[in-house]
Design an enzyme around this catalytic site. Structure first.
Site, PDB file in Angstrom:
ATOM      1  N   GLU A 209     -36.855 -82.458  77.990  1.00 21.32           N
ATOM      2  CA  GLU A 209     -36.433 -82.375  76.587  1.00 21.32           C
ATOM      3  C   GLU A 209     -35.624 -83.608  76.206  1.00 21.32           C
ATOM      4  OE1 GLU A 209     -34.657 -78.513  76.021  1.00 21.32           O
ATOM      5  OE2 GLU A 209     -36.445 -77.472  76.732  1.00 21.32           O
ATOM      6  N   GLU A 311     -42.734 -75.152  80.341  1.00 23.64           N
ATOM      7  CA  GLU A 311     -41.510 -74.344  80.332  1.00 23.64           C
ATOM      8  C   GLU A 311     -41.482 -73.455  79.106  1.00 23.64           C
ATOM      9  OE1 GLU A 311     -37.760 -76.284  81.439  1.00 23.64           O
ATOM     10  OE2 GLU A 311     -36.783 -75.145  79.838  1.00 23.64           O
TER      11      GLU A 311
END
Length: 481
Positions: A209, A311
């Site tokens: 991220e 994820e």
């Protein structure tokens, strides 16, 4: 008229008047399924030596847990985290620790200081993080066959503020002179895993991220912001570092962005060279019901890249959110693998409730059994096909001539679903048995109930009654097209 005749007639009428009919289309091809997985950090730091938990997550056996028989999920993908923390002091410098980070979320890294790149030197310690490594090896012993290496943050000493949780304001936190070092670190871990642990990582991911601005010095976990231009540079360094380690065949994944929309923007912003060096586009599913899944898929298709949802997680223990978002992924994102974040965690996040700091585990959630409806049946090597509607997922195993259908009823009332198999050219046999499994989404109810004889093919269709918020899986054998 006999009671049997009345019941049979009633079922036929119900099927004829079914609320929904789904036509399975075997001629579609949304990719060969590569598997299901989980990230190891943080739960594996706490429970990595528990062989029963490894069997529950990575085998398909029935495992006794807390006095109950639990069907193993059969996950085959392991996402291993190369940590960023260490407690040493070097050159008068030591790691800065976020006041909010939990011990279970501090993952020890192997490269302790910048004194030497030689992995045999005192700058490296290969004995740390033993529980996460043990969890990975146990997973392999229980059937896992795909391994990913990823980083939440560069080693603390590569960070501008020496804090692997992030910068003060969430901006980029890696020192410009350490971009190559970060790549070297990951490539060295990958090489050591291959030669010393018997693990060959399928791909290496240098970011987690990276466009997020919430990776801050007072954060609750490891994290680091990387500008898109910096990501391009690191990808190039990583390719070189892997090649230098003799790992030219090891793939690079990018960029594990938090949402579908950010993943699109990041991919568009990478240099053409960086894109050519990336083999797999990895995206996280935290945008849940929103975002441009189709756009991410189109980028992957046009670039010839493998696409994974690497994820996903949320705190809805009922399984409703998981099923809804997973079906959206199958329907519109078309990944060929899907990875849950924390299989053990508290607050509804885990598939099994647990506290990674207190090292305690509790109940298996309804969400666990909801996921089992997918993972135990849609297996590696199957082709994902069109299930005929937004509440249906279908997969076909050409070697076994087996069709798998997973469907959910979101209606507030029960209803019959018809499944039309007319597009299969052979094997649709009148009276043939369809195997069925069922789970009630919510806080309680049926958990992966198995039914071996109550569902039959009639003509080219079969049908089943779905209660409200019930997910069911069906297996039909002997089909060809």
């Amino acid at each position: 008229m006999s009671l049997t005749t009345l019941l049979t007639t009633s079922l036929l009428v119900s099927a004829t008047l079914a609320d929904q009919t789904f036509t399975i289309n075997p001629s579609t091809n949304w990719g060969k399924w590569q598997g299901w997985g989980t990230s190891l950090a943080w739960w594996a730091k706490a429970f990595g030596t528990r062989t029963d938990l490894s069997q529950i997550f990575f085998s398909t056996n029935l495992i006794t847990y807390n006095g109950q028989s639990v069907p193993g999920l059969g996950l085959n993908i392991v996402r291993y985290n190369a940590g960023a923390c260490s407690t040493n002091t070097y050159g008068g410098t030591h790691m800065a620790v976020s006041p909010s980070i939990q011990p279970s979320r501090q993952i020890d890294g192997y490269w302790l200081d910048w004194g030497s790149t030689d992995p045999a030197s005192s700058s490296w310690n290969w004995n740390v993080d033993s529980n996460q490594r043990t969890a990975m090896l146990n997973a392999k012993a229980n059937g896992a066959n795909r391994f990913l290496l990823f980083s939440n943050s560069p080693m603390w000493w590569m960070c501008l503020n020496k804090n692997p949780s992030g910068s003060a304001d969430g901006s980029e936190n890696i020192q410009s002179w350490n971009l190559q070092d970060h790549a070297t670190y990951l490539a060295t871990v990958a090489k050591h895993a291959q030669t010393s642990w018997g693990i060959t990582f399928e791909s290496v991911e240098a970011f987690n991220e990276p466009s997020a601005n919430w990776w801050k010095a007072n954060g609750s976990q490891e994290g680091c912001n990387f500008k898109v231009a910096t990501q391009s540079a690191v990808i190039g360094y990583l390719r070189t570092a892997l090649n230098n380690q003799g790992l030219s065949g090891m793939q690079i994944a990018a960029s594990d962005e938090n949402s579908y929309d950010v993943a699109k923007a990041t991919w568009a912003g990478l240099t053409s060279t960086a894109k050519s060096q990336v083999n797999q586009i990895h995206v996280h599913g935290y945008q849940q019901g929103g975002g441009d899944r189709v756009g991410v898929y189109n980028y992957a298709q046009s670039g010839g890249k493998t696409l994974w949802n690497s994820e996903y997680g949320e705190n809805d223990a009922t399984g409703k959110s998981l099923v809804s978002n997973l079906i959206l992924d199958f329907r519109w994102l078309h990944p060929t693998a899907w990875v849950y974040w924390q299989v053990i965690d508290g607050g509804g996040w885990g598939l099994i409730d647990g506290n990674n700091d207190a090292v305690t585990v509790g109940a298996v959630s309804q969400k666990y059994y909801a996921l089992a409806q997918f993972t135990r049946h849609i297996r590696e090597g199957m082709t994902i096909i069109d299930g005929g509607g937004d509440s249906v997922v279908a997969a076909y195993d050409s070697s076994k001539k087996k069709l798998v259908i997973v469907a959910v009823n979101w209606s507030t009332t029960g209803q019959y679903f018809n499944f039309d198999l007319s597009r299969f050219t052979s094997g649709v046999t009148n009276g043939a048995t369809v195997l069925r499994w069922s789970t009630q989404l919510g806080t309680s109810g049926e958990r992966y109930g198995s039914y071996a004889s109550d569902t039959k093919i009639s003509g080219t269709k079969f049908w089943s009654w779905f209660g409200s918020n019930v997910i069911q899986t069906f297996e039909v054998s002997g089909l060809s097209f």
